[in-house]
Enzyme design. Structure first.
Site, PDB file in Angstrom:
ATOM      1  N   ASP A 252      17.435  11.545  27.949  1.00  0.00           N
ATOM      2  CA  ASP A 252      18.176  11.713  26.734  1.00  0.00           C
ATOM      3  C   ASP A 252      17.947  10.331  25.859  1.00  0.00           C
ATOM      4  OD1 ASP A 252      19.631  14.058  25.944  1.00  0.00           O
ATOM      5  OD2 ASP A 252      21.141  13.677  27.758  1.00  0.00           O
TER       6      ASP A 252
ATOM      7  N   GLN B 176      24.959  16.908  30.109  1.00  0.00           N
ATOM      8  CA  GLN B 176      25.566  17.221  28.739  1.00  0.00           C
ATOM      9  C   GLN B 176      26.606  16.684  28.369  1.00  0.00           C
ATOM     10  OE1 GLN B 176      23.114  19.234  27.048  1.00  0.00           O
ATOM     11  NE2 GLN B 176      24.713  19.439  25.371  1.00  0.00           N
TER      12      GLN B 176
ATOM     13  N   LYS C 256      17.693  24.656  26.741  1.00  0.00           N
ATOM     14  CA  LYS C 256      16.740  23.582  27.266  1.00  0.00           C
ATOM     15  C   LYS C 256      16.008  24.034  28.428  1.00  0.00           C
ATOM     16  CE  LYS C 256      19.860  19.984  25.355  1.00  0.00           C
ATOM     17  NZ  LYS C 256      20.754  18.870  25.672  1.00  0.00           N
TER      18      LYS C 256
HETATM   19  N1  GUN Z   1      25.463  16.876  23.440  1.00  0.00           N
HETATM   20  C1  GUN Z   1      25.111  17.197  22.307  1.00  0.00           C
HETATM   21  N2  GUN Z   1      23.787  16.858  21.854  1.00  0.00           N
HETATM   22  C2  GUN Z   1      23.556  16.312  23.213  1.00  0.00           C
HETATM   23  C3  GUN Z   1      22.310  15.712  23.642  1.00  0.00           C
HETATM   24  O1  GUN Z   1      21.218  15.635  23.055  1.00  0.00           O
HETATM   25  N3  GUN Z   1      22.154  15.386  25.248  1.00  0.00           N
HETATM   26  C4  GUN Z   1      23.237  15.471  26.023  1.00  0.00           C
HETATM   27  N4  GUN Z   1      23.215  15.102  27.247  1.00  0.00           N
HETATM   28  N5  GUN Z   1      24.496  15.853  25.411  1.00  0.00           N
HETATM   29  C5  GUN Z   1      24.428  16.344  24.150  1.00  0.00           C
END
Ligand code: GUN
Length: 290
Positions: free
Chosen positions: A118, A95, A51
């Site tokens: 998100d 995350q 990311k």
């Molecule tokens: N863990 C797995 N996929 C995601 C996501 O799209 N966002 C976040 N914050 N954690 C994740």
């Protein structure tokens, strides 16, 4: 035919870079994403790295906040409060998964919905349910974008979503049933308590696998000509691989690709699209503020 999420994500990142450059040239604030990473989970570390790297590519400023797995819930909530009040940061993510001492719902509820890129906050999920403008959750958003870019018709199709997680299966089922394009699907969700899963999967025109079980979907569970979207990212031991493991999806790619009309690979399918969706949401957060 393979749906190339990696290539599509590269194209979208080029488009986003142009859009962000233009936005900044016209006096807009350069978007800024923060990511909170708790602990040393290898998969989470790898996702967050991806990311941050993608932010650089499109001209989004990024900040990584890394904390040990021992962090208390109070400490994490303090970090969230700081991010909520930091005007430099347009959007941020925490995350998941989080260590056991931390309640994910408490954390999600504390995030300012205006910065929730998100799309996990109930306010944003609720807006999505109603078809209002919102931050769409990144993985469902990425899947819908792939269907759109590949001109895959969805109206009137039977879409079977395998998995009911809060971040993929449940929101995707809503998005695909909405009265718009892509959308207008007849959606069935199947999960661990569903009886006769195979029978239902065989009825799918569009099959989305998001249960986190390596190669669960075999070719005898797929209708010939179906569109197959594989959300799974599972690590399986492989002594021949450089890192000692390889990544496989929830779908047996080799077998299913012979009968599907379209299929996403793992890696290089949905994963890169999840990242570009997050970038799009971050630009949207910056633009909304002005
Ligand atoms: N863990 C797995 N996929 C995601 C996501 O799209 N966002 C976040 N914050 N954690 C994740």
């Amino acid at each position: 035919m393979k749906i190339d999420g990696r290539q599509t994500s590269i194209e979208i990142k080029e488009e986003l870079k142009l859009e962000i450059d233009q936005w900044v040239e016209q006096g807009g604030k350069r978007p800024h994403l923060a990511a909170v990473l708790v602990g040393e989970d290898a998969a989470s570390m790898s996702y967050v790295r991806g990311k941050i790297k993608s932010c650089e590519k499109v001209g989004i400023v990024s900040t990584l906040i890394k904390k040990p797995a021992s962090i208390s819930q109070e400490e994490l909530l303090d970090i969230i409060d700081d991010l909520n009040s930091n005007n430099e940061v347009d959007g941020y993510i925490v995350q998941l998964p989080l260590p056991g001492q931390i309640d994910e719902h408490t954390v999600t509820l504390r995030i300012n919905p205006e910065k929730d890129v998100d799309g996990f906050h109930p306010q944003n999920l609720g807006r999505m349910m109603l078809g209002l403008d919102t931050f769409l959750p990144a993985t469902p958003f990425g899947i819908v974008t792939l269907l759109d870019r590949y001109n895959i018709p969805t109206e009137g199709k039977h879409c079977v979503v395998l998995g009911r997680s809060n971040i993929v299966g449940t929101p995707l089922s809503v998005l695909l049933s909405r009265k718009r394009n892509p959308g207008n699907c007849t959606v069935t969700i199947v999960h661990s308590r569903t009886k006769n899963i195979k029978e239902i999967l065989l009825q799918a025109d569009i099959l989305v696998a998001a249960i986190g079980r390596a190669a669960f979907v075999q070719s005898d569970m797929v209708k010939p000509g179906a569109v197959v979207i594989d959300v799974g990212i599972n690590r399986v031991d492989d002594i021949n691989a450089k890192r000692g493991y390889r990544l496989v999806g929830d779908v047996d790619y080799t077998g299913v690709s012979e009968i599907a009309s379209f299929i996403t690979p793992v890696p290089g399918g949905v994963g890169p699209m999840t990242i570009v969706s997050l970038l799009k949401n971050t630009l949207k957060a910056a633009q909304r503020k002005s």
